[in-house]
Design an enzyme around this catalytic site. Structure first.
Site, PDB file in Angstrom:
ATOM      1  N   CYS A   1      -0.430   4.107   2.254  1.00 12.95           N
ATOM      2  CA  CYS A   1      -0.178   3.912   3.687  1.00 12.95           C
ATOM      3  C   CYS A   1       1.292   4.149   4.031  1.00 12.95           C
ATOM      4  O   CYS A   1       1.598   4.743   5.060  1.00 12.95           O
ATOM      5  CB  CYS A   1      -0.525   2.488   4.127  1.00 12.95           C
ATOM      6  SG  CYS A   1      -2.005   1.814   3.402  1.00 12.95           S
ATOM      7  N   ASP A   2       2.200   3.650   3.200  1.00  9.31           N
ATOM      8  CA  ASP A   2       3.603   3.568   3.614  1.00  9.31           C
ATOM      9  C   ASP A   2       4.576   4.430   2.816  1.00  9.31           C
ATOM     10  O   ASP A   2       5.754   4.516   3.178  1.00  9.31           O
ATOM     11  CB  ASP A   2       4.078   2.097   3.522  1.00  9.31           C
ATOM     12  CG  ASP A   2       3.255   1.184   4.420  1.00  9.31           C
ATOM     13  OD1 ASP A   2       2.840   1.659   5.487  1.00  9.31           O
ATOM     14  OD2 ASP A   2       3.017   0.034   4.045  1.00  9.31           O
TER      15      ASP A   2
ATOM     16  N   CYS B   1       0.831  -1.203   0.000  1.00 11.47           N
ATOM     17  CA  CYS B   1       0.000   0.000   0.000  1.00 11.47           C
ATOM     18  C   CYS B   1       0.869   1.257   0.000  1.00 11.47           C
ATOM     19  O   CYS B   1       1.434   1.614   1.035  1.00 11.47           O
ATOM     20  CB  CYS B   1      -0.919  -0.004   1.221  1.00 11.47           C
ATOM     21  SG  CYS B   1      -1.883   1.498   1.371  1.00 11.47           S
TER      22      CYS B   1
END
Ligand code: NAP
Length: 311
Positions: free
Chosen positions: A134-135, A131
């Site tokens: 997200c990261d 992701c």
């Protein structure tokens, strides 16, 4: 006894919730742990009709939730642990309780596939990610690799250029699967480089990811690429584990339905990515969620002694 239980809260499940709620069926949605599903991992939905300036994935979920609740949908933020869908009364177990319903709409989506190579499992959260939204931020100023050649790989690869010093897209063939517009954007982006005809054999490092061991799929030649992160976007597998002994699956392990989203079990419908391995768009998921809702309504009408409309 409820009319309808919807399992899953992505665009498919929430659209089914809006339609069944508006039909006064008072649906119960059991959201799953990832509220909103995979679309919430998307930073910017650019192709959802009606939103010319784009829409954040989680923002979309919040709007869908608000709309469903406005018409009377009830949402439980928990995971379904077991189902019994074979009888006329469908049983769904979640949050330590049994919920009974006349019909069930399965909208459990899909999960990103793993590469299955050495080092991948151990490095999740230490440089291996599925992701970018997200990261991506954790790799500010650092080189990363993206694995895959589809829309997700290019979309997320482009997003990662906001943070990473360099994004190397590693694809197992010499042609991309992604849409032409994304290919063009990626080719034009000076932070993106491609490595063609190449597979990852190992993800290596001590505390976190340090390098990838690569193998040319045509020549067999091995090489190494130093990166701090690796983002894997090689497709998805449908989330069918709860249902696979009860509901018929297609060869690709999606839930098999007819063109009206009906499964092999009367009163059980499936929509979104758990039933579709071809389109897998937020808009097609929403469309099939609408179909399931209308079919569930028809089915319930039929149970009340009326003819099954459109059969
Ligand atoms: P996908 O289209 O199935 O592409 C998966 C990619 O990963 C392919 O290039 C495939 O290679 C590669 N791959 C598969 N298994 C691999 C393995 N074991 N090792 C190395 N590479 C492997 O999946 P996706 O990109 O996640 O897209 C899924 C669906 O969502 C598609 O319908 C896509 O259009 C849609 N989507 C749309 C957008 C958008 O419209 N902006 C964004 C994201 C996703 P091959 O090409 O050789 O098979």
């Amino acid at each position: 006894m409820r009319n309808v239980i919807i399992i899953g809260s992505g665009p498919a499940g929430m659209t089914a919730a809006i339609y069944t709620a508006r039909a006064n069926l008072k649906p119960l949605v059991i959201s799953g742990l990832e509220r909103g599903g995979q679309v919430t991992l998307t930073n910017d939905l650019e192709n959802y009709p009606g939103f010319p300036d784009g829409l954040g994935g989680f923002e979309m979920y919040q709007l869908l939730e608000k709309q469903a609740q406005k018409f009377g949908a009830e949402i439980i933020y928990d995971t379904v642990t077991r189902v019994d869908l074979s009888g006329e009364v469908k049983k769904v177990f979640a949050a330590g309780q049994e919920f009974d319903a006349l019909s069930v709409i399965i909208a459990t989506g899909s999960t990103p596939k793993r590469l299955g190579v050495l080092g991948e499992q151990e490095m999740i959260g230490r440089g291996v990610s599925y992701c970018a939204t997200c990261d991506g931020f954790f790799f500010t100023g650092k080189p990363v690799a993206v694995i895959g050649g589809g829309n997700s790989a290019l979309d997320e690869g482009l997003f990662l250029t906001r943070f990473a010093s360099k994004v190397t897209i590693i694809h197992r063939r010499d042609r991309l699967r992604a849409d032409a517009i994304l290919q063009q954007r990626a080719m034009d982006n000076e932070k993106i480089e491609f490595i063609w005809d190449t597979v990852v054999e190992e993800i290596a490092g001590k505390q976190g990811v340090e390098k990838l061991i690569l193998k040319n799929a045509k020549t067999g030649e091995k090489s190494e690429l130093a990166v701090d992160g690796v983002f894997v976007f090689i497709g998805h597998r449908p989330n069918v584990e709860l249902f696979e002994t009860q509901v018929a699956l297609a060869d690709d392990r999606t839930i098999q339905t007819d063109r009206r989203t009906r499964t092999n079990l009367p009163g059980v419908f499936a929509c979104g990515d758990v039933q579709d391995s071809i389109y897998r768009q937020a808009i097609t998921a929403a469309g099939s969620g609408c179909q399931s809702a209308i079919e569930a309504e028809k089915y319930i009408t039929h149970l009340q002694g009326k003819a099954y409309p459109g059969k």
